[in-house]
Design a protein around this motif. Structure first.
Motif, PDB file in Angstrom:
ATOM      1  N   ALA A 105      38.535  31.890  34.444  1.00 53.07           N
ATOM      2  CA  ALA A 105      37.525  31.128  35.191  1.00 53.07           C
ATOM      3  C   ALA A 105      37.412  29.700  34.667  1.00 53.07           C
ATOM      4  O   ALA A 105      37.299  28.741  35.456  1.00 53.07           O
ATOM      5  N   ASN A 106      37.469  29.534  33.350  1.00 55.55           N
ATOM      6  CA  ASN A 106      37.393  28.192  32.772  1.00 55.55           C
ATOM      7  C   ASN A 106      38.594  27.349  33.170  1.00 55.55           C
ATOM      8  O   ASN A 106      38.472  26.146  33.438  1.00 55.55           O
ATOM      9  N   SER A 107      39.777  27.964  33.205  1.00 62.03           N
ATOM     10  CA  SER A 107      40.983  27.233  33.610  1.00 62.03           C
ATOM     11  C   SER A 107      40.904  26.816  35.071  1.00 62.03           C
ATOM     12  O   SER A 107      41.321  25.707  35.433  1.00 62.03           O
ATOM     13  N   ILE A 108      40.372  27.689  35.917  1.00 63.45           N
ATOM     14  CA  ILE A 108      40.235  27.359  37.341  1.00 63.45           C
ATOM     15  C   ILE A 108      39.256  26.203  37.518  1.00 63.45           C
ATOM     16  O   ILE A 108      39.490  25.277  38.315  1.00 63.45           O
ATOM     17  N   MET A 109      38.158  26.230  36.768  1.00 63.37           N
ATOM     18  CA  MET A 109      37.198  25.120  36.831  1.00 63.37           C
ATOM     19  C   MET A 109      37.852  23.802  36.417  1.00 63.37           C
ATOM     20  O   MET A 109      37.663  22.764  37.054  1.00 63.37           O
ATOM     21  N   ARG A 145      28.754  32.859  30.901  1.00 67.99           N
ATOM     22  CA  ARG A 145      29.322  31.536  30.639  1.00 67.99           C
ATOM     23  C   ARG A 145      29.306  31.294  29.141  1.00 67.99           C
ATOM     24  O   ARG A 145      28.290  31.512  28.486  1.00 67.99           O
ATOM     25  N   ASP A 146      30.422  30.827  28.615  1.00 63.51           N
ATOM     26  CA  ASP A 146      30.470  30.496  27.199  1.00 63.51           C
ATOM     27  C   ASP A 146      30.395  28.981  27.028  1.00 63.51           C
ATOM     28  O   ASP A 146      30.228  28.234  28.002  1.00 63.51           O
ATOM     29  N   ILE A 147      30.543  28.528  25.813  1.00 61.61           N
ATOM     30  CA  ILE A 147      30.422  27.098  25.524  1.00 61.61           C
ATOM     31  C   ILE A 147      31.502  26.294  26.248  1.00 61.61           C
ATOM     32  O   ILE A 147      31.285  25.164  26.688  1.00 61.61           O
ATOM     33  N   ILE A 148      32.682  26.919  26.446  1.00 58.44           N
ATOM     34  CA  ILE A 148      33.776  26.237  27.140  1.00 58.44           C
ATOM     35  C   ILE A 148      33.428  26.059  28.615  1.00 58.44           C
ATOM     36  O   ILE A 148      33.722  25.024  29.219  1.00 58.44           O
ATOM     37  N   SER A 149      32.795  27.077  29.215  1.00 61.65           N
ATOM     38  CA  SER A 149      32.402  26.991  30.629  1.00 61.65           C
ATOM     39  C   SER A 149      31.469  25.804  30.855  1.00 61.65           C
ATOM     40  O   SER A 149      31.682  24.986  31.762  1.00 61.65           O
ATOM     41  N   TRP A 150      30.430  25.719  30.034  1.00 64.25           N
ATOM     42  CA  TRP A 150      29.467  24.622  30.173  1.00 64.25           C
ATOM     43  C   TRP A 150      30.130  23.268  29.905  1.00 64.25           C
ATOM     44  O   TRP A 150      29.915  22.303  30.644  1.00 64.25           O
ATOM     45  N   SER A 151      30.921  23.205  28.845  1.00 60.44           N
ATOM     46  CA  SER A 151      31.575  21.935  28.500  1.00 60.44           C
ATOM     47  C   SER A 151      32.524  21.491  29.607  1.00 60.44           C
ATOM     48  O   SER A 151      32.640  20.296  29.903  1.00 60.44           O
ATOM     49  N   THR A 152      33.220  22.461  30.223  1.00 60.02           N
ATOM     50  CA  THR A 152      34.190  22.141  31.275  1.00 60.02           C
ATOM     51  C   THR A 152      33.505  21.544  32.489  1.00 60.02           C
ATOM     52  O   THR A 152      33.953  20.516  33.026  1.00 60.02           O
ATOM     53  N   ILE A 153      32.426  22.168  32.955  1.00 64.51           N
ATOM     54  CA  ILE A 153      31.758  21.669  34.162  1.00 64.51           C
ATOM     55  C   ILE A 153      31.075  20.332  33.893  1.00 64.51           C
ATOM     56  O   ILE A 153      31.074  19.427  34.748  1.00 64.51           O
ATOM     57  N   ILE A 154      30.508  20.171  32.694  1.00 61.54           N
ATOM     58  CA  ILE A 154      29.877  18.888  32.347  1.00 61.54           C
ATOM     59  C   ILE A 154      30.926  17.793  32.283  1.00 61.54           C
ATOM     60  O   ILE A 154      30.738  16.695  32.825  1.00 61.54           O
ATOM     61  N   ASP A 164      33.138  20.265  43.950  1.00 63.16           N
ATOM     62  CA  ASP A 164      32.375  21.277  44.668  1.00 63.16           C
ATOM     63  C   ASP A 164      32.941  22.669  44.414  1.00 63.16           C
ATOM     64  O   ASP A 164      32.197  23.643  44.213  1.00 63.16           O
ATOM     65  N   SER A 165      34.285  22.772  44.391  1.00 62.15           N
ATOM     66  CA  SER A 165      34.929  24.063  44.115  1.00 62.15           C
ATOM     67  C   SER A 165      34.706  24.484  42.667  1.00 62.15           C
ATOM     68  O   SER A 165      34.480  25.657  42.373  1.00 62.15           O
ATOM     69  N   ALA A 166      34.779  23.503  41.747  1.00 61.20           N
ATOM     70  CA  ALA A 166      34.536  23.806  40.332  1.00 61.20           C
ATOM     71  C   ALA A 166      33.113  24.323  40.141  1.00 61.20           C
ATOM     72  O   ALA A 166      32.878  25.286  39.405  1.00 61.20           O
ATOM     73  N   ALA A 167      32.156  23.677  40.817  1.00 60.09           N
ATOM     74  CA  ALA A 167      30.751  24.102  40.709  1.00 60.09           C
ATOM     75  C   ALA A 167      30.549  25.496  41.288  1.00 60.09           C
ATOM     76  O   ALA A 167      29.764  26.288  40.759  1.00 60.09           O
ATOM     77  N   ALA A 168      31.276  25.816  42.375  1.00 64.07           N
ATOM     78  CA  ALA A 168      31.159  27.149  42.979  1.00 64.07           C
ATOM     79  C   ALA A 168      31.645  28.225  42.017  1.00 64.07           C
ATOM     80  O   ALA A 168      31.030  29.294  41.904  1.00 64.07           O
TER      81      ALA A 168
END
Length: 713
Positions: free
Chosen positions: A356-360, A382-391, A370-374
């Motif tokens: 999921a993090n790679s797709i984001m 969500r882990d720290i990588i998930s939050w860091s990636t979207i930010i 918009d797709s990344a946010a979806a």
């Protein structure tokens, strides 16, 4: 461990604490009772237990854990084998909670005794569930009962401490072990490698070798991983030789780690050769190759390897998908990324955090926020990588408001922001010149105690520099007591961006004097400083010293700096020659530098050639066509200038308008020319019209005064 089972487990460890104080007589009587039982001839009940245990073991080995549990619960009498078999089933299934519950029930059963095997399983369960406190209580029981002297118990105890990050306790257990087998040695080496202590791990591996303990495939593999992480190819080659002598090189686990080691040490051809010679190219082998290509920036080869893997009939796992999707992100291939996203959904791997993090990341790099946010919104965990990636995605997309909103949400609902998330937000503060927001993030960094981290230090220096506060950047740099090339590079670039070329050059010259080694990014900073100052000879000196003194191969960015330097001093012929002789594909950036210089110097023919090169890459680049039209116009070639503008009109090529922004009460508003989409647009334009009206009145008044002055004069 869930809250519902904690009281039962507490009973277990309360009992363990009491058991530590049992008298030696009680322990002796229990051992005597067990010995008498073992000397008794088999009764029908014992035969029945033996048969049930055989069936129980069969269920566990076959993975039928629910069937095994039903049989276990129905058994009228259970012995140590029954309990140990069932507990091991849960441990192997990674269900540590149920394993510890069963162990607590076993503890309370007066007809069975705790033996080394059952205690080892309890330690393994504690290691899986990260239950260090419970493990320490059991450690106390193991010492009091003497079971700690069992190599099985000692190895499991050691492994538990290493897995839970208690390295000092793990090393202490290892040092106190009377007997060490291959499991003990492998556990200590593995724990050190996972914690990043690769040199210490290799020292233990050498000690194991001198102790003449036979290494198995896992020991060789983990030692090779330490070599890979250290880049110690010489030591890795020696281990490779030993694996060949002992016949482990064909083992897929060892072969995969060998390939990784050679790839990380820069010997990609060695890794590929090993991969090609593997008798069985499994999913791990393919994933290793794909991951290596991505890490080396060879994303095209990574995608090709993935396709070959599918053709060979090997099914990708979550790590394979994560690697190849990262490759698509590097190539900005949105269509391939979307196809992989669909495949992930089809095989049910979207719950994997790495996937999921790679797709984001892929959607963010391709401009599809918009797709990344979806994807982010749909994630259950969500882990720290998930939050860091979207930010970071919103930061790179220029949406600072959304990035700050997510950072605030992360502080409330998610894990504590790490240095990467904060560095991303500091980057957007610098890019958008949001000094006050940057200062707020700086304060938050101080509250978290992250101010001494290299990435944070450099991000703060960059932020203050880009926001025009070079003095604050200087203060941060001077107050940092730990010299590192990252912060030095940030300050060198900061000076260069502010036109303080001499300060940038002086700081660069200080790098070797403080015991540091300049990296490629530091050279970009000093070359930019030379470009701003027009120091051609010094610029070429630094450009040549990269490869001569520090064996750094100049990148496209370094060539771009030198081209910009030549353009600024008017040496357009030399700049064009350098672009054409670059050992890289010429992109629109270097040609744009030359085109701007041609516009300033009125060099029509060279400007035309530069524009043609840019339009080969981006045929719809409006800025290039407008610049070329202006060059024609300045030379009086009006017809050619008109032809360009006519072509742009017919093709619908419009120059992207510039935009500006303003922050009012922590809200960021962005505007472009003629934009009326702002919620307060009508009020804003009413004020603008009022100001324009006042300006017109003032201009008319000045004209009247001027006219009266002329008449009276």
């Amino acid at each position: 461990m869930s809250l519902a089972i904690r009281p039962q487990v507490r009973r277990l460890f309360a009992a363990a604490t009491i058991a530590c104080t049992e008298s030696s007589e009680l322990l002796a009587s229990k051992r005597t009772e067990n010995q008498i039982t073992s000397d008794t001839h088999y009764s029908p009940t014992q035969v029945e237990i033996f048969q049930c245990n055989s069936q129980l073991k069969s269920y566990v080995i076959g993975g039928c854990l629910s069937d095994a549990r039903q049989l276990f619960d129905k058994m009228p009498q259970k012995d140590e084998v029954s309990w140990t078999t069932m507990i091991s089933g849960y441990v192997n299934a990674l269900d540590s909670s149920e394993a510890l519950l069963l162990f607590s029930d076993m503890w309370l059963d007066p007809s069975v005794r705790i033996d080394p095997f059952s205690l080892s399983l309890a330690f393994k369960a504690c290691g899986l569930s990260m239950e260090t406190k419970n493990g320490e209580l059991l450690h106390g029981y193991a010492v009091k009962s003497g079971l700690v002297n069992s190599v099985f118990v000692g190895s499991a105890l050691l492994d538990m401490y290493m897995k839970t990050g208690k390295l000092m306790l793990g090393c202490k257990v290892f040092d106190e072990m009377f007997i060490r087998n291959v499991v003990s040695w492998t556990a200590i080496i593995t724990g050190l490698v996972r914690a990043g202590y690769n040199m210490e791990a290799l020292a233990h591996f050498s000690q194991m070798w001198r102790s003449r303990v036979n290494c198995d495939s896992y020991t060789f593999a983990i030692a090779l991983k330490a070599c890979a992480d250290l880049g110690a190819m010489k030591y890795g080659k020696e281990i490779h030789t030993q694996t060949l002598k002992r016949g482990f090189s064909s083992n897929s686990y060892v072969a995969n780690t060998l390939a990784t080691m050679y790839n990380k040490c820069g010997k990609l051809d060695y890794g590929m050769r090993l991969f090609e010679r593997m008798t069985i190219q499994d999913v791990v082998s393919w994933t290793t190759i794909i991951t290596t290509f991505v890490q080396r920036g060879q994303e095209e080869l990574a995608v090709q390897a993935f396709l070959h893997m599918l053709e060979s009939g090997v099914s990708p796992n979550e790590y394979t998908f994560a690697a190849v999707i990262s490759g698509c992100a590097g190539l900005a291939r949105i269509q391939s990324g979307e196809q992989l996203h669909a495949s992930v959904l089809q095989v049910g791997l979207m719950d994997s955090l790495s996937v999921a993090n790679s797709i984001m990341t892929m959607y963010s790099k391709c401009g599809r926020l918009d797709s990344a946010a979806a994807v982010f919104d749909a994630m259950a965990i969500r882990d720290i990588i998930s939050w860091s990636t979207i930010i970071a995605g919103y930061c790179q997309g220029g949406d600072g408001g959304k990035a700050f909103e997510l950072l605030s949400l992360m502080r409330k609902e998610g894990p504590k922001p790490n240095e990467y998330a904060l560095a991303s937000v500091l980057s957007v503060c610098g890019n958008l010149a949001l000094l006050e927001w940057g200062r707020q993030i700086h304060g938050h960094v101080l509250s978290l105690g992250l101010e001494n981290m290299d990435i944070i230090q450099s991000s703060l220096i960059n932020m203050y520099s880009k926001c025009g506060s070079i003095k604050e950047a200087e203060h941060l740099f001077n107050s940092d007591g730990d010299d590192n090339i990252v912060t030095w590079t940030a300050m060198i670039n900061g000076y260069a961006e502010h036109g303080l070329s001499q300060e940038s050059i002086n700081l660069f010259e200080m790098i070797p004097k403080v015991g540091l080694r300049p990296d490629s990014v530091a050279y970009i900073g000093v070359l930019s400083a030379c470009s701003h100052a027009g120091l051609v000879d010094l610029g070429f000196h630094y450009f040549n010293s990269m490869s001569k003194d520090y064996y750094i191969s100049p990148s496209k960015e370094h060539y771009g700096c030198v081209v910009d330097l030549l353009c600024r001093v008017g040496r357009l012929h030399d700049a064009e020659v350098m672009i054409n002789t670059m050992p890289f594909d010429r992109d629109d950036v270097v040609w744009s530098s030359l085109l701007r210089a041609c516009s300033a110097r009125g060099d029509v023919e060279r400007g035309k050639r530069a524009a043609e090169k840019i339009l080969e890459v981006d045929p719809n680049c409006a800025g290039t066509r407008i610049t070329l039209a202006n060059i024609y116009a300045t030379r009086g070639r009006w017809q050619e200038a008109a032809d360009i503008r006519k072509f742009m009109k017919s093709e619908g090529i419009i120059k992207e308008p510039g935009w500006s922004w303003i922050k009012v009460k922590d809200h960021l508003s962005a505007f472009v020319a003629g934009d009326r989409s702002h919620p307060q647009g009508e009020d804003i334009y009413f004020i603008l019209d009022s100001l324009n009206a006042r300006t017109d009145i003032a201009d008319n008044s000045l004209e009247m005064v001027s006219l009266l002055f002329d008449v009276t004069a």
